[in-house]
Design an enzyme around this catalytic site. Sequence first.
Site, short mmCIF file in Angstrom:
data_model
loop_
_atom_site.label_atom_id
_atom_site.label_comp_id
_atom_site.label_asym_id
_atom_site.label_seq_id
_atom_site.Cartn_x
_atom_site.Cartn_y
_atom_site.Cartn_z
N ASP A 1 28.70 30.96 45.89
CA ASP A 1 29.53 30.28 44.89
C ASP A 1 30.95 30.83 44.86
OD1 ASP A 1 30.11 28.62 42.65
OD2 ASP A 1 29.72 30.28 41.29
N HIS B 1 36.35 31.44 47.13
CA HIS B 1 37.51 32.03 46.46
C HIS B 1 37.87 33.41 47.01
CE1 HIS B 1 36.77 28.72 43.92
NE2 HIS B 1 35.95 29.30 43.07
N HIS C 1 39.66 25.76 44.26
CA HIS C 1 40.71 25.63 43.23
C HIS C 1 41.54 26.90 43.09
CE1 HIS C 1 37.75 27.50 40.51
NE2 HIS C 1 38.78 27.79 39.73
C1 BG6 Z 1 33.95 28.03 40.38
C2 BG6 Z 1 32.57 28.61 40.39
O1 BG6 Z 1 34.34 27.65 41.67
O2 BG6 Z 1 34.87 28.99 39.88
C3 BG6 Z 1 32.16 29.06 39.01
O3 BG6 Z 1 31.65 27.62 40.86
C4 BG6 Z 1 33.21 29.97 38.41
O4 BG6 Z 1 30.90 29.71 39.03
C5 BG6 Z 1 34.61 29.37 38.54
O5 BG6 Z 1 32.91 30.17 37.05
C6 BG6 Z 1 35.68 30.37 38.13
O6 BG6 Z 1 36.93 29.75 38.12
P1 BG6 Z 1 38.12 30.30 37.20
O7 BG6 Z 1 39.29 29.45 37.57
O8 BG6 Z 1 37.67 30.10 35.79
O9 BG6 Z 1 38.28 31.74 37.56
#
Ligand code: BG6
Length: 486
Positions: free
Chosen positions: A228, A233, A171
């Site tokens: 994770d 990311h 995402h």
């Molecule tokens: C997710 C992880 O992909 O991204 C989580 O599995 C994390 O552990 C989250 O909290 C963080 O996303 P964002 O958009 O809140 O930075």
Amino acid sequence: MATFDLVIFGGAGDLAQRKLLPALYYLAKDGNMDPSARVLCIGRRTYSDEDYRALVADACRERLDSTDLSDEVLGKFLRHVHWVQLDATGEDYAALAAHLDDAARTRVFFLAMPPRLFAPICESLARAQLVTPDSRLVMEKPLGRDLKSALEIETRVGAVFGEQQIFRIDHYLGKEAVQNLLALRFGNTLFEPLWRRDTISDVQITLAEQVGAEGRADFYDQHGALRDMVQSHLLQLLCIFAMEPPISVDADAVRNEKLKVLHALKPLRDEQALENSVRGQYRSGGINGEAVRGYLEEDGIDPNSMTETFVALRAEINTWRWAGVPFYLRTGKRLQERLAEVVVNFRPVPTNIFGGGRRSPPPNRLVIRLHPQEGVRLYVQAKKPGMEMRLKRVNLNLDFADAFQTRPLEAYERLFLEVIQGRLTLFMRNDELQAAWRWIDPIQQAWADSGLPPRPYTAGSWGPSGSATLLARSGHTWHEESDETA
Ligand code: BG6
């Protein structure tokens, strides 16, 4: 506005409630949901459509900014939403088939489920003959726990869906700020000539969170921060930052360039992995003045768990552009702030003409902030007013909210739209996923072989002290620790 049947496996789960359904609300609000579109949410529980809609309404009220919420839009949106009671791990998909009665509509199957269920669900969809040529599959990260499990998923899923039908979600790629990184690099001539080893001393990518593992203990304890956050990311951000200019923003043009970065990552194995990584686990502490428990005391966490909730890595990219430049990657739960940023430290000036024995002015720094307050800040030297030639670091500050005065799209809202329109640019390709695991697996292995536990850190800090030492070895410091006002 395309019409579609969106099927969400894991409809009552955390991800659906926290991110997916609120994002779909925005889709409806922004006029991107065709009146006949259907959102079919799947789970084992017994809900009527009304019960489930009440749950979704609560999730939206809790998650969305009150200025974005309107009862009228919510009411309209909820009419698209249906609950389908089905055990996705079972064989019988008749309940879903009964809803998917029009093969001409675009079908999107969204797997917001643990990765071990991805392949069985796809196989069940195939057996029930629910996969049409225009169907799309969306898989949430992490795709597997390592290369081996990822390959197994890919082979079995690939027997049902073609690569062009598979949307692997990270995402972060849907975040406006990440797209802005592309705009910054390739929409300006200013930065690109500087984007290389001759001018850049080190790059730091931080994704820091204040939340702990609460609510997802089972998942988190089996994965940890490396799998994770880093495998997905952080590596994706690194790729977008470091890749060569693609010839267009078409899916494969971008993905080919990202893949090259992953292939060029210097492998970290055995001693090398231990020397260039720091993993931590939070102990009790305080966040925003409130006492919080340590990881091992969290509900559902094994009190002897060796799972890391913090990772810092020193990576290198062996290409002509980047050889020798350290890329520091860092992520953790229960850190001092919620912060996501890319910091680019430039090299110091070659000689200080303002001399007089004074040390060289601090080098330029570019900070690309993903959140909070998305923006770009460039630190430059300016002369302090007065008779003497004294320099002071000031910054050129661009705040995107101020500059554009519009709400950025939510990551998942954008990603849903991309899936519905069949655009793959913001999704990981199979070979990228494999290359990422190939780099991650030896690090995980080195940690396991060492038998060492993760280093403790206090909740509300910036992680274990080893994280600062990792940079200090090369004379670097994390952005927030260095002197901002120098
Ligand atoms: C997710 C992880 O992909 O991204 C989580 O599995 C994390 O552990 C989250 O909290 C963080 O996303 P964002 O958009 O809140 O930075």
